[in-house]
Design a protein around this motif. Structure first.
Motif, PDB file in Angstrom:
ATOM      1  N   GLY A   1     -27.196 103.022  79.517  1.00 47.58           N
ATOM      2  CA  GLY A   1     -27.406 104.166  78.634  1.00 47.58           C
ATOM      3  C   GLY A   1     -28.864 104.350  78.257  1.00 47.58           C
ATOM      4  O   GLY A   1     -29.358 105.482  78.178  1.00 47.58           O
ATOM      5  N   GLU A   2     -29.571 103.244  78.031  1.00 46.65           N
ATOM      6  CA  GLU A   2     -31.007 103.329  77.727  1.00 46.65           C
ATOM      7  C   GLU A   2     -31.757 103.955  78.890  1.00 46.65           C
ATOM      8  O   GLU A   2     -32.628 104.804  78.704  1.00 46.65           O
TER       9      GLU A   2
ATOM     10  N   PRO B   1     -23.241 113.086  85.650  1.00 42.71           N
ATOM     11  CA  PRO B   1     -22.227 113.410  84.645  1.00 42.71           C
ATOM     12  C   PRO B   1     -21.732 112.221  83.830  1.00 42.71           C
ATOM     13  O   PRO B   1     -21.546 112.333  82.611  1.00 42.71           O
ATOM     14  N   GLU B   2     -21.540 111.087  84.473  1.00 33.67           N
ATOM     15  CA  GLU B   2     -21.048 109.927  83.721  1.00 33.67           C
ATOM     16  C   GLU B   2     -22.127 109.363  82.792  1.00 33.67           C
ATOM     17  O   GLU B   2     -21.846 108.944  81.682  1.00 33.67           O
ATOM     18  N   ALA B   3     -23.368 109.375  83.251  1.00 35.69           N
ATOM     19  CA  ALA B   3     -24.475 108.943  82.386  1.00 35.69           C
ATOM     20  C   ALA B   3     -24.632 109.917  81.226  1.00 35.69           C
ATOM     21  O   ALA B   3     -24.879 109.499  80.088  1.00 35.69           O
TER      22      ALA B   3
ATOM     23  N   PHE C   1     -23.526 110.033  74.777  1.00 39.49           N
ATOM     24  CA  PHE C   1     -22.926 110.471  73.526  1.00 39.49           C
ATOM     25  C   PHE C   1     -21.841 109.523  73.037  1.00 39.49           C
ATOM     26  O   PHE C   1     -20.888 109.937  72.381  1.00 39.49           O
ATOM     27  N   THR C   2     -22.027 108.253  73.350  1.00 35.02           N
ATOM     28  CA  THR C   2     -21.134 107.207  72.846  1.00 35.02           C
ATOM     29  C   THR C   2     -21.937 106.286  71.948  1.00 35.02           C
ATOM     30  O   THR C   2     -23.163 106.344  71.913  1.00 35.02           O
ATOM     31  N   THR C   3     -21.246 105.424  71.252  1.00 36.67           N
ATOM     32  CA  THR C   3     -21.923 104.501  70.337  1.00 36.67           C
ATOM     33  C   THR C   3     -22.603 103.349  71.059  1.00 36.67           C
ATOM     34  O   THR C   3     -23.349 102.598  70.445  1.00 36.67           O
TER      35      THR C   3
END
Length: 185
Positions: free
Chosen positions: A59-60, A92-94, A99-101
């Motif tokens: 995510g980073e 799309p998956e990234a 937008f998740t914790t």
């Protein structure tokens, strides 16, 4: 003599990002990542604490990539919105992962800097944050719905995005610092 390193954190994160892109978050297992980098799953724990930490690293990287794309758009609101949507389509998956914790809030906040620069240029400092939130909320909602197949009434989604983008940009470009719509307008 210590065991030679067979993989690096970068290789592990790269493999996890590929698995995410190919199969979504459920495809990112420690076993699958280990297989992708050619080690046994327990070896991964020398580099990452657990799967959640690994997803946070992915995510980073995604946040950094989105930040770079938005920065390249400069202060052009149209280019910003196009770059944002393109990232959602390319990764799309990234995009969803952002937008998740699991993604560090400070790292994700860095993606706001190019948006705030552009909105400050368009509407002035007083309403830059409001304008940035408007653009981000609209674009995130549109792309999220688009990726999820939620637009079921037909029509051309490229045209719909361009319509919304053009109207938002025009409304912000015509804004005057200090002007706010009246309540209920």
């Amino acid at each position: 003599m210590p065991t030679p390193e067979r993989t690096s954190l970068d290789e592990i994160v790269d493999a996890a990002a590929r698995l995410l892109d190919e199969g979504g978050p459920s495809a990112v297992t420690m076993q699958a990542v280990a297989q992708a980098v050619g080690v046994k799953a327990p070896s991964l724990y020398k580099r990452v604490r657990d799967r959640e930490t690994l997803l946070a690293r992915v995510g980073e990287r995604a946040a950094d990539e989105l930040t770079a794309r938005l920065t390249a758009a400069s202060d052009d609101l149209n280019a910003l919105l196009i770059a944002f949507r393109r990232f959602g389509h390319d990764r799309p998956e990234a995009f969803r992962l952002l937008f998740t914790t699991v993604v560090d809030a400070d790292r994700l906040a860095a993606t706001s800097a190019p948006v705030l620069r552009a909105t400050t240029s368009a509407v002035g400092e007083k309403h830059a944050l409001d304008a940035a939130r408007l653009l981000t909320a609209w674009a995130t909602g549109f792309v999220t719905m688009e990726l999820g197949g939620a637009f079921r009434l037909g029509g051309d989604l490229d045209q719909a995005y361009d319509y919304g983008r053009a109207h938002l940009v025009a409304s912000l470009s015509n804004a005057h610092d200090g002007d706010r719509p009246a309540q209920g307008s």
